[in-house]
Enzyme design. Sequence first.
Site, short mmCIF file in Angstrom:
data_model
loop_
_atom_site.label_atom_id
_atom_site.label_comp_id
_atom_site.label_asym_id
_atom_site.label_seq_id
_atom_site.Cartn_x
_atom_site.Cartn_y
_atom_site.Cartn_z
CE LYS A 89 -2.00 -3.73 2.52
NZ LYS A 89 -2.48 -4.37 1.27
CD GLU A 111 -1.18 4.53 6.78
OE1 GLU A 111 -0.70 4.66 7.92
OE2 GLU A 111 -0.69 3.78 5.92
CB SER A 377 0.45 -9.67 -3.03
OG SER A 377 -0.55 -9.23 -3.93
#
Length: 393
Positions: A89, A111, A377
């Site tokens: 991320k 968010e 990930s």
Amino acid sequence: MNYNVDEKGYYGEFGGAFIPEMLYPNVENLRQQYLKIMAEPSFKKEFDQLLKDYVGRPSPLYFAKRLSEKYNTKVYLKREDLNHTGAHKVNNTIGQILMAKRLGKTRIIAETGAGQHGVATATVCALMGMECIVYMGEIDIARQAPNVARMKMLGAKVRPALSGSRTLKDATNEAIRDWINNPVDTHYIIGSAIGPHPYPDMVTRFQSVISEEIKWQLKEKEGRENPDYVVACIGGGSNAAGTFYHFLHEKEVGIIAVEAAGLGVDSGESAATSVLGKMGIIHGCKTLLMQTADGQITEPYSISAGLDYPGVGPMHAHLYKTGRAEFIAVTDDEAMQAGMVLSKLEGIIPAIESSHAFAILETRKFRPEEIVVFNLSGRGDKDLDTYIKYFKL
Ligand SMILES: *Cc1c(COP(=O)(O)O)cnc(C)c1O
């Protein structure tokens, strides 16, 4: 066939920018600027430098010998779990905060559902000394206490979303409301390959460093840039988009997207959007979306918080519709077992999201000489409680 976004902001029939009129100037300014800014040498230099010295890139491409022996094929792992903050991320939040600075913004909103994107955003705001407000559903705040604490330590303000189901979609609504009220100084960092155009394309380009590295790393190790398959899990689709990007138009590379089936695709407790979704609008774009007959968004379910999303990015909807990518749904149980297999065989405890991708090795057969690259990930530290409860450790 084109799998990239077109000049109107669409991937085939999916995408676009469905936003309140008050946000049009913001999104339009971003649309006009993002490619120009990303192409500036000074932007590229700062982005690459931070990815190297702050995030720790390039992330290794690791040949998983014991996993390969077990499944009789050549398995490589792209180690996004080794990035600073523990997942892919941060590639996106670094890119977007540099973009926000170039656009003259001083305030960041985001968010978050499970808190992972909130932490990645709070991290880069601390790095850049920018004000950071993260909207999070009241229910999620209660069940994700460690990430709330991390965000606070990093200097972010966590604001509860008190309406609706008090989860991710309500937090998204609050963030959009904030942006409408603060259009001039604020940039909204969206956390996946979703949102109104140009967000899906911008996020995909920031994450595409993953497939850019796979190409030269595989060339070094195997003498060829293209694997036979790339595999990634899909929540909103950002790690998958980054893993697939440089292979989208390489016909010999198979693309496999893995969704969360939850308790089973037909159980009513699932997040397998490609199978269960219909065309709808979420987060400002037209895409496949889990919804009731009258168009209300259905609450998704997955044991992994990062895959617990009722939609899928418009690029992936297009890859599904055109058949360019193979979509496989994996249940909670299959994913948890796969997480244990990777831990035992390779000494790597994966995020439960990533475990979904590995789980396909049980059912989807590959040939011994085929090279299959899985995007790992994220790391499993954040999921330890879930592993403990599930396996009674
Ligand atoms: C958030 C997250 C995901 C899902 O998000 P995408 O945008 O679909 O990539 C997957 N894996 C990990 C480790 C995550 O934190």
